[in-house]
Design an enzyme around this catalytic site. Structure first.
Site, short mmCIF file in Angstrom:
data_model
loop_
_atom_site.label_atom_id
_atom_site.label_comp_id
_atom_site.label_asym_id
_atom_site.label_seq_id
_atom_site.Cartn_x
_atom_site.Cartn_y
_atom_site.Cartn_z
N ARG A 1 7.27 4.16 1.60
CA ARG A 1 6.60 3.77 2.85
C ARG A 1 7.59 3.11 3.80
O ARG A 1 7.48 3.28 5.02
CB ARG A 1 5.44 2.80 2.55
CG ARG A 1 4.22 3.53 1.97
CD ARG A 1 3.24 2.56 1.34
NE ARG A 1 2.56 1.73 2.30
CZ ARG A 1 1.95 0.57 2.00
NH1 ARG A 1 1.97 0.13 0.75
NH2 ARG A 1 1.34 -0.11 2.92
N LYS B 1 0.81 -8.22 9.25
CA LYS B 1 0.01 -7.79 10.40
C LYS B 1 -1.47 -8.12 10.20
O LYS B 1 -2.14 -8.62 11.09
CB LYS B 1 0.18 -6.28 10.65
CG LYS B 1 1.61 -5.86 10.91
CD LYS B 1 1.72 -4.41 11.36
CE LYS B 1 1.28 -3.39 10.31
NZ LYS B 1 2.16 -3.32 9.13
N ARG C 1 0.99 -8.38 -3.90
CA ARG C 1 -0.26 -8.40 -3.11
C ARG C 1 -1.44 -7.89 -3.94
O ARG C 1 -1.34 -6.89 -4.65
CB ARG C 1 -0.04 -7.51 -1.88
CG ARG C 1 -1.18 -7.50 -0.91
CD ARG C 1 -0.70 -7.09 0.46
NE ARG C 1 -0.47 -5.66 0.59
CZ ARG C 1 -0.16 -5.07 1.74
NH1 ARG C 1 0.00 -5.80 2.84
NH2 ARG C 1 0.03 -3.77 1.79
N ARG D 1 1.86 4.86 14.77
CA ARG D 1 2.93 4.89 13.78
C ARG D 1 3.96 5.97 14.09
O ARG D 1 4.92 6.12 13.35
CB ARG D 1 2.34 5.16 12.40
CG ARG D 1 2.12 3.90 11.56
CD ARG D 1 1.49 4.36 10.28
NE ARG D 1 1.68 3.51 9.15
CZ ARG D 1 0.76 2.65 8.70
NH1 ARG D 1 -0.34 2.45 9.38
NH2 ARG D 1 0.96 1.98 7.59
N ARG E 1 -3.37 -2.24 -4.59
CA ARG E 1 -3.54 -0.92 -3.96
C ARG E 1 -2.57 0.06 -4.59
O ARG E 1 -1.42 -0.29 -4.86
CB ARG E 1 -3.20 -1.03 -2.47
CG ARG E 1 -4.37 -1.28 -1.59
CD ARG E 1 -3.94 -1.70 -0.20
NE ARG E 1 -3.06 -0.75 0.49
CZ ARG E 1 -2.62 -0.94 1.73
NH1 ARG E 1 -2.96 -2.02 2.40
NH2 ARG E 1 -1.84 -0.05 2.31
P1 AMP Z 1 -1.83 0.65 6.09
O1 AMP Z 1 -3.01 -0.01 5.46
O2 AMP Z 1 -1.76 0.43 7.58
O3 AMP Z 1 -0.53 0.33 5.40
O4 AMP Z 1 -2.06 2.23 5.92
C1 AMP Z 1 -2.17 2.85 4.67
C2 AMP Z 1 -1.86 4.33 4.76
O5 AMP Z 1 -2.79 4.97 5.65
C3 AMP Z 1 -0.50 4.68 5.33
O6 AMP Z 1 0.52 4.63 4.35
C4 AMP Z 1 -0.73 6.10 5.85
O7 AMP Z 1 -0.76 7.03 4.77
C5 AMP Z 1 -2.15 6.00 6.40
N1 AMP Z 1 -2.15 5.61 7.82
C6 AMP Z 1 -2.67 4.48 8.37
N2 AMP Z 1 -2.51 4.45 9.70
C7 AMP Z 1 -1.87 5.61 10.02
C8 AMP Z 1 -1.39 6.17 11.23
N3 AMP Z 1 -1.52 5.54 12.41
N4 AMP Z 1 -0.78 7.38 11.19
C9 AMP Z 1 -0.63 8.05 10.03
N5 AMP Z 1 -1.03 7.56 8.82
C10 AMP Z 1 -1.65 6.36 8.82
#
Ligand code: AMP
Length: 225
Positions: free
Chosen positions: A175, A16, A130, A91, A164
């Protein structure tokens, strides 16, 4: 030109962020990545960051009431007037409903929800390799598929590359469970509303990008007829 209000959907590691970068280059739209917003808040030690860290470290979702407000606020900023690229939000179905309500409130509509479909085993393979730059987390590499010129060092600014915490294998699997349980229903939500567009995330980034561009061009053509 009409607005381009786009959502990127798909499991972690689907690409993404990569596609978002290409779409930003194409359309000069602001990139609203909730994961990135939250990681910045954690780094800066803000109250939002303290709250979010409790969930993020385990790979759980931050509660809707925490994330919806900050995302809606971000979308209200003036730079989104011509559109936006939303990555990592919604999400949950409740987040999708909140986004709809906000767009409706300001008289806007979603152009498309772009789903980058990617199987679990591919996700695990990609995420475990990554690495991202400590200075700019949009500088992302892969130890196998897209290595930096010098191991562990960012090509673009010479900073250190790190994994990360939530990209570690056990957290990645969790996840993915969270994605299947809580985020997959969002796909049906947008499908029912006729705005879902699917892309094969196992194809190369360039193929996925070409396909997305062709789809957006068709949508715009239809809109102008
Ligand atoms: P990402 O970088 O999009 O994979 O997000 C990393 C982490 O941030 C996720 O595993 C969640 O813990 C939190 N997070 C990001 N976006 C959301 C969302 N829309 N709703 C809830 N948690 C989020």
């Amino acid at each position: 030109m009409s607005e381009l209000n786009l959502i990127l959907l798909g499991p972690p590691g689907a690409g993404k962020g990569t596609q978002a970068q290409r779409l930003i280059d194409d359309f000069r739209l602001p990139y609203v990545a909730t994961g990135e917003m939250l990681r910045t808040a954690v780094r800066e030690g803000t109250p939002l960051g303290h709250e979010a860290a409790k969930y993020m470290n385990n790979g759980d979702l931050v509660p809707d009431e925490v994330i919806i407000g900050v995302t809606v606020e971000r979308l209200q900023q003036g730079d989104t007037a011509d559109g936006f690229i939303l990555d990592g939000f919604p999400r949950t179905v409740d987040q999708a409903k909140a986004l709809d309500a906000e767009l409706q409130r300001v008289g806007r509509t979603l152009t498309a929800a772009l789903l980058i479909d990617t199987p679990d085993e591919e996700v695990v393979r990609r995420i475990s390799g990554r690495r991202q730059c400590v200075k700019n987390e949009q500088h992302v590499y892969h130890v196998e598929f897209d290595p930096p010129k010098h191991e562990g060092v960012c090509d673009q600014d010479g900073a250190r590359l790190v994994q990360r915490d939530d990209d570690k294998p056990d957290t990645v699997r969790h996840r993915l469970d969270v994605y299947h349980d809580q985020t997959e229903p969002v796909i049906g939500y947008y499908d029912d509303r006729g705005v879902l567009r699917r892309f094969d995330g196992t194809r190369s980034p360039t193929e996925v990008h070409d396909h997305i561009r062709a789809t957006l061009a068709t949508l715009r053509l239809e809109e102008s007829l």
